[in-house]
Design an enzyme around this catalytic site. Structure first.
Site, short mmCIF file in Angstrom:
data_model
loop_
_atom_site.label_atom_id
_atom_site.label_comp_id
_atom_site.label_asym_id
_atom_site.label_seq_id
_atom_site.Cartn_x
_atom_site.Cartn_y
_atom_site.Cartn_z
N LYS A 186 0.86 -1.20 0.00
CA LYS A 186 0.00 0.00 0.00
C LYS A 186 0.89 1.24 0.00
O LYS A 186 1.49 1.59 1.01
CB LYS A 186 -0.93 0.05 1.22
CG LYS A 186 -2.02 1.11 0.98
CD LYS A 186 -2.55 1.76 2.22
CE LYS A 186 -1.75 2.91 2.74
NZ LYS A 186 -1.71 4.14 1.93
N GLU A 261 10.72 1.74 9.63
CA GLU A 261 11.69 2.79 9.25
C GLU A 261 10.98 4.11 9.42
O GLU A 261 10.07 4.43 8.64
CB GLU A 261 12.13 2.61 7.79
CG GLU A 261 12.91 1.35 7.50
CD GLU A 261 14.27 1.33 8.15
OE1 GLU A 261 14.79 2.41 8.50
OE2 GLU A 261 14.81 0.23 8.32
N CYS A 295 13.76 11.50 5.33
CA CYS A 295 13.92 11.04 6.71
C CYS A 295 15.33 11.31 7.20
O CYS A 295 15.54 11.59 8.38
CB CYS A 295 13.61 9.56 6.80
SG CYS A 295 14.63 8.56 5.70
N GLU A 394 10.21 16.67 13.85
CA GLU A 394 10.57 16.50 12.44
C GLU A 394 9.68 17.43 11.61
O GLU A 394 8.46 17.35 11.70
CB GLU A 394 10.36 15.05 12.01
CG GLU A 394 10.83 14.80 10.60
CD GLU A 394 10.58 13.36 10.14
OE1 GLU A 394 9.49 12.83 10.42
OE2 GLU A 394 11.48 12.80 9.48
P1 NAD Z 1 2.86 8.58 7.20
O1 NAD Z 1 3.25 7.83 8.41
O2 NAD Z 1 1.81 9.62 7.29
O3 NAD Z 1 2.34 7.57 6.08
C1 NAD Z 1 3.12 6.49 5.61
C2 NAD Z 1 2.21 5.43 5.05
O4 NAD Z 1 1.44 4.89 6.10
C3 NAD Z 1 1.21 5.94 4.01
O5 NAD Z 1 1.08 4.96 3.00
C4 NAD Z 1 -0.06 6.07 4.83
O6 NAD Z 1 -1.22 5.98 4.05
C5 NAD Z 1 0.08 4.88 5.75
N1 NAD Z 1 -0.71 4.97 6.99
C6 NAD Z 1 -1.06 6.09 7.69
N2 NAD Z 1 -1.79 5.73 8.77
C7 NAD Z 1 -1.89 4.38 8.77
C8 NAD Z 1 -2.51 3.43 9.62
N3 NAD Z 1 -3.18 3.81 10.72
N4 NAD Z 1 -2.41 2.12 9.32
C9 NAD Z 1 -1.72 1.73 8.23
N5 NAD Z 1 -1.13 2.58 7.37
C10 NAD Z 1 -1.20 3.89 7.64
O7 NAD Z 1 4.21 9.12 6.62
P2 NAD Z 1 4.40 10.05 5.38
O8 NAD Z 1 3.94 11.41 5.74
O9 NAD Z 1 3.82 9.37 4.17
O10 NAD Z 1 5.99 10.02 5.22
C11 NAD Z 1 6.83 10.87 5.91
C12 NAD Z 1 7.45 10.17 7.11
O11 NAD Z 1 8.13 9.00 6.69
C13 NAD Z 1 8.50 11.04 7.77
O12 NAD Z 1 8.35 10.95 9.18
C14 NAD Z 1 9.82 10.39 7.34
O13 NAD Z 1 10.89 10.62 8.22
C15 NAD Z 1 9.42 8.96 7.27
N6 NAD Z 1 10.37 8.22 6.42
C16 NAD Z 1 11.26 7.36 7.00
C17 NAD Z 1 12.20 6.69 6.22
C18 NAD Z 1 13.24 5.76 6.82
O14 NAD Z 1 13.85 5.00 6.09
N7 NAD Z 1 13.46 5.81 8.13
C19 NAD Z 1 12.21 6.89 4.84
C20 NAD Z 1 11.29 7.79 4.29
C21 NAD Z 1 10.36 8.43 5.09
#
Ligand code: NAD
Length: 501
Positions: A186, A261, A295, A394
């Protein structure tokens, strides 16, 4: 300026699920989301959300594929050939994928080109890793042979974010299926376009139906249905820390393992022993690369006091000259932020910084040069201390936060004074300084005198609230496989014969 694409590519007017190798027709009464081009604010497609029934169909497809053995028990050379074919097909379609990614995410083409190469490389890399794994045997107990084998764990739920859709989705999927697992992916509801095409290409390359299924929709609906589904054996998640915590809670109730992650607030430490020219370049790349939406951003820039004024002055001068614009143009350095609410959130931190006593050094506004699109001026603030919210939270945008320090110990203390621990950057030509930072900084990666070189062979992931587990060959082996011990006597064993006499 030159448009870097020689042609444009069609965008499907609808984004639906892809289950069992087939595109799922949209439901007439299903929830829909406009998919937006952040550079123009125009709708480019409609996402038809997968409801829990559709998620169930996707999980069942992945389970059938897994249980049938078509993938999990396929000869490793044959599986490797298919993963290599995926790599080749992705490369053949790199231009189209890059175009779709730029169009939907607003990431500048120079970032996207790197992501597209990484996406293809992920399949090659994990194919090689999976084909080289061996087991263990034990013969120490007389009369017995015990051998330990690795088996794929089952069906994974893979969830990815919007800030590097192709690179991060492909990392999750490749590291999962290379071992013989199947999955349901997803991606983010904000950036579904390029990932949808990527999964189609997997099938064009010969991936058996059901091995990778795709569902699209909001996290709280489609994502939650996926991770809660009893047919999912494990969850691989890349995204924000708050979401990661919620996912771990849900998965934990069902004792499903999770690999997380998550976010970061990484320190970029510039000592007065640094090669200042390179440290300056590195600091700019570290915070403004990928539109600041990464990130691993070096978002807290710690500068040793003696060089701080000069270095920060030059940082600001360079920041003012950064080219903001159409992400599809070759020489654009910063494109629009990914969606409106995100732009508003990042901009809101200017007021937050001000309230905490920070000084705005540059930026802090929507880009005045753009009537349309979620463009923001690259921003930098000077803060009085690491206790400010802009040092704690962040921001995930082109927003640099400067702090000064006097001693090595102080720099390490500030770097570690964070709930996150994803990465860190150290700029110094002094070996002892570098070695102390390498030993004492509590983060999953320490980059010394370089911005973000990613070594796929090494683990990547975070300490503390930046995650659980690592991406990498050994970590993915441990996460995506089960260990089985088989114990066999060499001669028939003599046993106590209950009830025989
Ligand atoms: P997010 O957590 O809002 O969403 C990530 C994914 O999770 C999306 O597909 C979203 O639809 C899904 N999601 C949201 N709520 C959910 C739930 N309750 N159950 C299941 N799935 C759910 O993150 P974002 O805004 O898309 O991405 C940015 C974040 O990702 C930042 O905090 C960034 O640091 C982090 N990130 C981390 C890494 C790493 O390797 N550590 C890499 C890239 C991004």
């Amino acid at each position: 300026m030159t448009l870097s694409f020689t042609r444009t590519f069609p965008v499907s007017p609808r984004v639906t699920s892809l289950i069992d190798g087939e595109s799922v027709p949209p439901k007439s009464n299903g929830f829909q989301i406009d998919v937006i081009n952040p550079a123009t604010e125009e709708s480019i497609s409609r996402l038809h959300e997968a409801d829990p029934d559709e998620v169930d169909a996707a999980v069942r497809s992945a389970r059938r594929a897994f249980d049938s053995g078509i993938w999990s028990r396929m000869d490793i050379n044959q599986r490797k050939d298919i993963l290599y074919a995926i790599r080749d097909h992705l490369r053949k379609n790199a231009e189209e994928l890059a175009y779709l990614e730029c169009l939907n995410s607003g990431l500048p083409l120079q970032s996207v080109r790197i992501h597209v190469q990484r996406m293809a490389r992920n399949f090659e890399f994990f194919a090689e890793v999976a084909s080289n794994v061996n087991g263990e045997t034990y013969t120490q107990t007389a009369g017995y042979l015990t051998y330990v084998t690795r088996e794929p764990k089952g069906v994974a739920g893979c969830i990815s974010p919007w800030n590097a859709p192709l690179a991060l989705s492909s990392m999750r999927v490749a590291s999962c299926i290379a071992w013989g697992n199947t999955c349901v992916l997803k991606p983010s509801e904000f950036t579904p376009i390029s990932v949808r095409r990527m999964v189609e290409i997997f099938h064009e390359a010969g991936l058996p139906s059901g091995v990778v299924n795709l569902v699209n929709g909001r996290g709280a609906v489609t994502g939650n249905a996926l991770i809660s589904h009893p047919g999912i054996d494990m969850v691989g998640f890349t995204g924000g820390t708050a979401t990661g915590r919620a996912i771990a809670e849900t998965a934990g109730r069902q004792l499903k393992p999770v690999a997380l992650e998550l976010g970061g607030k990484s320190a970029n430490i510039i000592f007065d022993t640094a090669d200042v020219e390179r440290a300056l370049d590195g600091a700019l790349v570290g915070i403004f690369g990928n539109n600041g939406q990464q990130c691993l951003a070096g978002s807290r820039i710690l500068v040793q006091r003696g060089i701080a004024d000069a270095l920060i002055g030059r940082f600001v001068a360079r920041t003012k000259k950064i080219r903001i614009g159409d992400p599809m143009l070759d020489n654009t350095e910063i494109g629009p932020l990914a969606f409106r609410a995100h732009l508003e959130r990042v901009l809101s931190f200017v007021g937050v910084a001000h309230a905490d006593g920070a000084t705005l050094l540059t930026g802090g506004q929507r880009s005045a040069a753009h009537q349309k699109g979620w463009f923001m001026e690259p921003t930098a603030v000077m803060v009085p201390s690491n206790d400010t919210r802009v040092c704690k939270e962040e921001i995930f945008g082109p927003f640099a936060t400067f702090l000064t320090f006097d001693t090595l110990d102080e720099a390490i203390r500030i770097a570690n004074d964070s709930k996150f621990g994803l990465v860190s950057y150290v700029w110094s030509e002094d070996l002892n300084t570098v070695m102390r930072c390498s030993r004492d900084i509590r983060a999953g990666t320490v980059w010394v005198n370089t911005p973000m070189m990613r070594e796929l062979r090494a683990p990547f992931g975070g300490y503390k609230e930046s995650g659980i587990g690592r991406d990498g060959p050994q970590s993915s082996l441990e996460f995506f496989t089960e260990l089985k011990s088989t114990i066999i006597p060499i001669d028939p064993v003599t046993m106590h014969r209950y009830g025989a006499s």
